[in-house]
Design a protein around this motif. Sequence first.
Motif, PDB file in Angstrom:
ATOM      1  N   ILE A  97      46.950  36.586  44.207  1.00 37.26           N
ATOM      2  CA  ILE A  97      47.623  37.747  43.605  1.00 37.26           C
ATOM      3  C   ILE A  97      46.626  38.870  43.379  1.00 37.26           C
ATOM      4  O   ILE A  97      46.906  40.047  43.667  1.00 37.26           O
ATOM      5  CB  ILE A  97      48.314  37.354  42.294  1.00 37.26           C
ATOM      6  N   ALA A  98      45.441  38.524  42.867  1.00 34.66           N
ATOM      7  CA  ALA A  98      44.408  39.538  42.619  1.00 34.66           C
ATOM      8  C   ALA A  98      43.958  40.186  43.919  1.00 34.66           C
ATOM      9  O   ALA A  98      43.704  41.397  43.971  1.00 34.66           O
ATOM     10  CB  ALA A  98      43.218  38.903  41.901  1.00 34.66           C
ATOM     11  N   ARG A  99      43.863  39.395  44.983  1.00 33.32           N
ATOM     12  CA  ARG A  99      43.490  39.946  46.288  1.00 33.32           C
ATOM     13  C   ARG A  99      44.517  40.995  46.737  1.00 33.32           C
ATOM     14  O   ARG A  99      44.153  42.094  47.184  1.00 33.32           O
ATOM     15  CB  ARG A  99      43.403  38.822  47.320  1.00 33.32           C
ATOM     16  N   ARG A 100      45.802  40.665  46.608  1.00 29.84           N
ATOM     17  CA  ARG A 100      46.848  41.619  47.002  1.00 29.84           C
ATOM     18  C   ARG A 100      46.825  42.862  46.121  1.00 29.84           C
ATOM     19  O   ARG A 100      47.082  43.979  46.599  1.00 29.84           O
ATOM     20  CB  ARG A 100      48.218  40.937  46.941  1.00 29.84           C
ATOM     21  N   ARG A 101      46.535  42.681  44.845  1.00 31.69           N
ATOM     22  CA  ARG A 101      46.462  43.834  43.942  1.00 31.69           C
ATOM     23  C   ARG A 101      45.306  44.752  44.329  1.00 31.69           C
ATOM     24  O   ARG A 101      45.421  45.986  44.236  1.00 31.69           O
ATOM     25  CB  ARG A 101      46.314  43.374  42.498  1.00 31.69           C
ATOM     26  N   PHE A 102      44.190  44.180  44.744  1.00 30.63           N
ATOM     27  CA  PHE A 102      43.072  45.016  45.183  1.00 30.63           C
ATOM     28  C   PHE A 102      43.445  45.768  46.448  1.00 30.63           C
ATOM     29  O   PHE A 102      43.125  46.959  46.587  1.00 30.63           O
ATOM     30  CB  PHE A 102      41.821  44.168  45.422  1.00 30.63           C
ATOM     31  N   TYR A 103      44.099  45.087  47.392  1.00 32.56           N
ATOM     32  CA  TYR A 103      44.554  45.773  48.604  1.00 32.56           C
ATOM     33  C   TYR A 103      45.452  46.957  48.243  1.00 32.56           C
ATOM     34  O   TYR A 103      45.345  48.039  48.836  1.00 32.56           O
ATOM     35  CB  TYR A 103      45.330  44.805  49.500  1.00 32.56           C
ATOM     36  N   ALA A 161      43.662  33.976  34.120  1.00 27.47           N
ATOM     37  CA  ALA A 161      44.132  35.060  34.980  1.00 27.47           C
ATOM     38  C   ALA A 161      43.216  36.267  34.870  1.00 27.47           C
ATOM     39  O   ALA A 161      42.839  36.874  35.885  1.00 27.47           O
ATOM     40  CB  ALA A 161      45.567  35.434  34.606  1.00 27.47           C
ATOM     41  N   GLU A 162      42.832  36.630  33.654  1.00 29.44           N
ATOM     42  CA  GLU A 162      41.949  37.774  33.472  1.00 29.44           C
ATOM     43  C   GLU A 162      40.589  37.519  34.111  1.00 29.44           C
ATOM     44  O   GLU A 162      40.040  38.375  34.813  1.00 29.44           O
ATOM     45  CB  GLU A 162      41.784  38.079  31.990  1.00 29.44           C
ATOM     46  N   ALA A 163      40.030  36.333  33.845  1.00 29.52           N
ATOM     47  CA  ALA A 163      38.704  36.015  34.366  1.00 29.52           C
ATOM     48  C   ALA A 163      38.698  36.004  35.886  1.00 29.52           C
ATOM     49  O   ALA A 163      37.813  36.582  36.528  1.00 29.52           O
ATOM     50  CB  ALA A 163      38.248  34.658  33.822  1.00 29.52           C
ATOM     51  N   ALA A 164      39.692  35.348  36.490  1.00 27.38           N
ATOM     52  CA  ALA A 164      39.733  35.241  37.949  1.00 27.38           C
ATOM     53  C   ALA A 164      39.957  36.598  38.599  1.00 27.38           C
ATOM     54  O   ALA A 164      39.279  36.955  39.572  1.00 27.38           O
ATOM     55  CB  ALA A 164      40.820  34.254  38.366  1.00 27.38           C
ATOM     56  N   CYS A 165      40.901  37.368  38.080  1.00 32.56           N
ATOM     57  CA  CYS A 165      41.162  38.705  38.645  1.00 32.56           C
ATOM     58  C   CYS A 165      39.925  39.582  38.553  1.00 32.56           C
ATOM     59  O   CYS A 165      39.608  40.337  39.488  1.00 32.56           O
ATOM     60  CB  CYS A 165      42.333  39.359  37.920  1.00 32.56           C
ATOM     61  N   HIS A 166      39.240  39.508  37.434  1.00 32.30           N
ATOM     62  CA  HIS A 166      38.036  40.318  37.237  1.00 32.30           C
ATOM     63  C   HIS A 166      36.991  39.996  38.308  1.00 32.30           C
ATOM     64  O   HIS A 166      36.416  40.900  38.930  1.00 32.30           O
ATOM     65  CB  HIS A 166      37.476  40.051  35.841  1.00 32.30           C
ATOM     66  N   GLU A 167      36.754  38.701  38.531  1.00 29.07           N
ATOM     67  CA  GLU A 167      35.731  38.323  39.502  1.00 29.07           C
ATOM     68  C   GLU A 167      36.171  38.578  40.932  1.00 29.07           C
ATOM     69  O   GLU A 167      35.349  38.916  41.791  1.00 29.07           O
ATOM     70  CB  GLU A 167      35.367  36.855  39.311  1.00 29.07           C
ATOM     71  N   VAL A 168      37.464  38.444  41.221  1.00 34.77           N
ATOM     72  CA  VAL A 168      37.969  38.785  42.560  1.00 34.77           C
ATOM     73  C   VAL A 168      37.667  40.244  42.871  1.00 34.77           C
ATOM     74  O   VAL A 168      37.289  40.595  43.999  1.00 34.77           O
ATOM     75  CB  VAL A 168      39.482  38.507  42.662  1.00 34.77           C
ATOM     76  N   ALA A 169      37.830  41.107  41.880  1.00 36.01           N
ATOM     77  CA  ALA A 169      37.554  42.525  42.096  1.00 36.01           C
ATOM     78  C   ALA A 169      36.098  42.742  42.491  1.00 36.01           C
ATOM     79  O   ALA A 169      35.792  43.545  43.385  1.00 36.01           O
ATOM     80  CB  ALA A 169      37.884  43.317  40.826  1.00 36.01           C
ATOM     81  N   HIS A 170      35.163  42.038  41.841  1.00 35.42           N
ATOM     82  CA  HIS A 170      33.754  42.164  42.207  1.00 35.42           C
ATOM     83  C   HIS A 170      33.513  41.727  43.650  1.00 35.42           C
ATOM     84  O   HIS A 170      32.830  42.407  44.422  1.00 35.42           O
ATOM     85  CB  HIS A 170      32.896  41.304  41.274  1.00 35.42           C
ATOM     86  N   VAL A 171      34.084  40.591  44.012  1.00 36.82           N
ATOM     87  CA  VAL A 171      33.883  40.069  45.366  1.00 36.82           C
ATOM     88  C   VAL A 171      34.527  40.994  46.398  1.00 36.82           C
ATOM     89  O   VAL A 171      33.933  41.301  47.439  1.00 36.82           O
ATOM     90  CB  VAL A 171      34.458  38.644  45.474  1.00 36.82           C
ATOM     91  N   ALA A 172      35.740  41.448  46.106  1.00 35.35           N
ATOM     92  CA  ALA A 172      36.450  42.318  47.050  1.00 35.35           C
ATOM     93  C   ALA A 172      35.744  43.660  47.211  1.00 35.35           C
ATOM     94  O   ALA A 172      35.610  44.172  48.335  1.00 35.35           O
ATOM     95  CB  ALA A 172      37.884  42.537  46.568  1.00 35.35           C
TER      96      ALA A 172
END
Length: 333
Positions: A78-84, A141-152
Amino acid sequence: MVRWRRTNMDRTGLGTGQIAGLFLCAMIFIPEGAPASLPAQRRAAGNWEVTRFGNDLVIEHKPHMRSSAERAAAIVQIARRRFYALADTSFPFEIRVLLASSAAEFATLTRGLVPDWGAAAAVPGEGLMIISGLSEEKPMAEAACHEVAHVALHALSRGPVPRWFDEGIAMRLSDEWSIAYSVRLARSALANRLLPLHSVERVLSFEREQAALAYAVSFAAVRWFEKRHGDRTLALLLRSLASHSFDEAFVRATGSDSESFEREWLRSARNSYVLVGLADDMWIWSILIPGLFFLALGVRWWRNRRTLARWKKEDRDSSGSDEPLDEHVSETY
């Protein structure tokens, strides 16, 4: 109370050996499948499993954490799609997640390199995330989304980006903002202690409260950028990072340089958040409200005295007046 769950480890001065040490296991070939689970090599702390979700997500976890791994996978995708959507583009990048089952295990996996206020970490250059085992869904959810943003953001960018932008985008993606951040910014502005954006580069050396302020400043700057220039300009800036340095991408997207933006944001934040800080600090109002009340009484008394003096003068000058002075006096109260 704000609970902090993030940090970014690729700018902490880690050597190659230290970064590699975070993996704690050999790379294992896993056939394609979503999900397909195979046993990982034995670690010092016990058996781990490696589960692949599609072609671009691998999660390593203890056997009893399988349901948490599935939940983490859903959050990451979900976080990946939100970054896209935020960048208005898409691009392939793989994410590896180490899912710790406890705070002690998280500390072991990160080798004690994460500050005590962090409960998730990312090594964006390796596409690696380490998430602490949290029982409540929202914190994970907050922790994972936050780190996905860094990686993306690292996967998208040609070069490094300022830490304030990196952390601000991560908070924007994870929806971590709360009234507590506004209060913290307001009180800092009132005390003239707002952090300039360039100081956020040292966030990993900050104590808990100062780190909290650094994250708040980062998010507020990104939101101010978005309000000032619009979400399309933010998307253009993100996309431009694929082929330009941050400074070049910033000029391309906005027509002005990032240093000017930092100065303008700090000036605007000091002015706007001071008012919020005044509204929030009850001790100020406990002094200000009674003070205003007594000031109003004093002003009224002074005006009444002037009115009485004028009427007395008018009575002396106008001896033929039939209207007694007492009637004038009674009308002033």
